[in-house]
Design an enzyme around this catalytic site. Sequence first.
Site, PDB file in Angstrom:
ATOM      1  N   ASP A  28       0.861  -1.175   0.000  1.00  0.00           N
ATOM      2  CA  ASP A  28       0.000   0.000   0.000  1.00  0.00           C
ATOM      3  C   ASP A  28       0.906   1.236   0.000  1.00  0.00           C
ATOM      4  OD1 ASP A  28      -3.221   0.539   1.621  1.00  0.00           O
ATOM      5  OD2 ASP A  28      -2.119   1.712   0.133  1.00  0.00           O
ATOM      6  N   GLU A  51     -10.603   6.685   3.511  1.00  0.00           N
ATOM      7  CA  GLU A  51      -9.610   6.146   4.446  1.00  0.00           C
ATOM      8  C   GLU A  51      -9.807   6.673   5.858  1.00  0.00           C
ATOM      9  OE1 GLU A  51      -6.368   6.106   0.873  1.00  0.00           O
ATOM     10  OE2 GLU A  51      -5.693   5.524   2.857  1.00  0.00           O
TER      11      GLU A  51
END
Length: 578
Positions: free
Chosen positions: A272, A458
């Site tokens: 990520d 997020e």
Amino acid sequence: MDKKIKTNTLLEQKVDSLLAQMTLDEKIGQMTQVRHFDDITLEDIKAKYIGSVIHTQGPLPGNDATEWQDKFIDMQEQALDTRLGIPLLFGVDAVHGQNTYEGATIFPHNIGLGASRNADLVEKIATITAIESKATGFNWVFSPCVAIPFNEKWGRVYEAFSEITEITTELTKASVRGHQGLTEPFTVMATAKHFIGDGATDFGVEGGNTTLSLEEVQQRLLPPYQAAIEAGVGSVMASFNKLDGISMHAHKAMITDLLKESLHFDGIVVSDWKAYSRFGETEIINAGIDVVMAVDGDLGMFQEGVRNAVLNGVIPQSRIDDAVRRILRQKFRVGLFDNPFPDKKLIKKIGIKKHREVARQAVRESLVLLKNDNDTLPLRKASKIVVVGEFGDNTGLQSGGWTVNWQGTTENYKDATSILEGIRKFSTQEVIYDHDGSANPDNVDVAVIVVGETPYAEFFGDIGGEMNKYQLTLSDAHQKLIGHYVEKGIKVVVVLISGRPLVVTKQIEQSNAFVAAWLPGSEGDGIAEALFGEYDFKGKLPHSWPKSEADYNGKYGPNFWDSGIKPLYPIGYGLNYK
Ligand code: GLC
């Protein structure tokens, strides 16, 4: 049996013969993924043997799809001009359509697709997303997110399909097949993410600690990955969370032993965002990461670090070779060696009517009717209707995060239609718009009040997290909007725009009808088609629906597998007109 499972010996021969010619620097370059702007010069694409490029937040590659393609063609030509001419992959967060490109078709986020339970529709949506992603120069999408959310406090519930593993598994398979095409070469390479436990952290903290037992992980979280692998998914993205205290990016047992060895995943494990700077490049590569995402300004230092680690035996040469073999294998599979350039003919397909019709169907089928007293719905075309609230006429607010920008937008965006526009299409009367509850219209039959959550992505959306900008209940302003019309004795239909179930027990009691609309995307008029009864409601809850904030006192929210917390509405609940 999907073709993918059988070993394609011709492909493996091509991969091995190319790998055998590569220098260490060329191999490290393939493992390096950079952003398309300021991180990298065109010369460095060639000099550093870069393997892939990412576009997400930040400057756009150009002003229109032609310029986006041209920019990536310039970069691709540099890669093809290296000694071995290995083409670049271009990756993008196209998670509900090609949402980084304004004017693309934007679909309901995955939570709405979970409510639709329509695998064929999910496959169609993924195919359209692949086409519009290719049209803007990409051949790799960081989608689908296959998380199983345990707690609605998590800021990414909407990116996942459902808390039910079986639904998530079925829709994951459809999504991978749609994105990657039914035959090789793939249209684009899909990514199952985030491996593993992203949605099951204690208290729903993004990047927090998942304390599930291994058998719970295998029972609840792993099946979507197994389905993705069976469907031939080209990549899996590692997750920021810890699993019992071990960072997933450094979790060799899960990434290498389980995912690669036991489950025979032969694609790319991508890290990520800038995970190498959090967990160290040596640790994540040794754990099994093959492509390191978003190496920017410290590109030289990163590649130097990996080179030294290999020369000192800290990273085995075999680990580098495994990573590069996987990268080359996917580049062959996605057809890059046959045709590394985007197709300008696809540009005219971006946002076309046919794509938007599929998106409108998805909006309709994602809606969940929670309440409809005395047949308040369907709305009558001759009724005097007032649409209330800024969410009622703002396509940015109805689309959630990952829309135009990483954190979404609070403005109208190109070629999208609002809920008000949809209602005006059907009503035979003048529809009044009350932006903030101050209009006080008279002799109105029904108020359609649109409330909910502003866009987030997020950790920005974590409730109680470091940002703490969101809450489980409606804002005071939105609660007042509803109360204002209820007190006037006008029939109230609430349309909730949210990335997750919220605690709205009081508002449901106050209203005559209540619709969970999730994050519908660009085709807001699809909501009106259900409100006026052109189509019946079909959506069923993909999550248990909470009744009070006390439902979140523990590590997890109300869910279908733990009867400890009785939800207001169970999984699968949803009314219709029949
Ligand atoms: C983000 C997200 C991931 C996304 C990636 C690239 O941090 O966790 O879902 O694909 O970075 O933007």
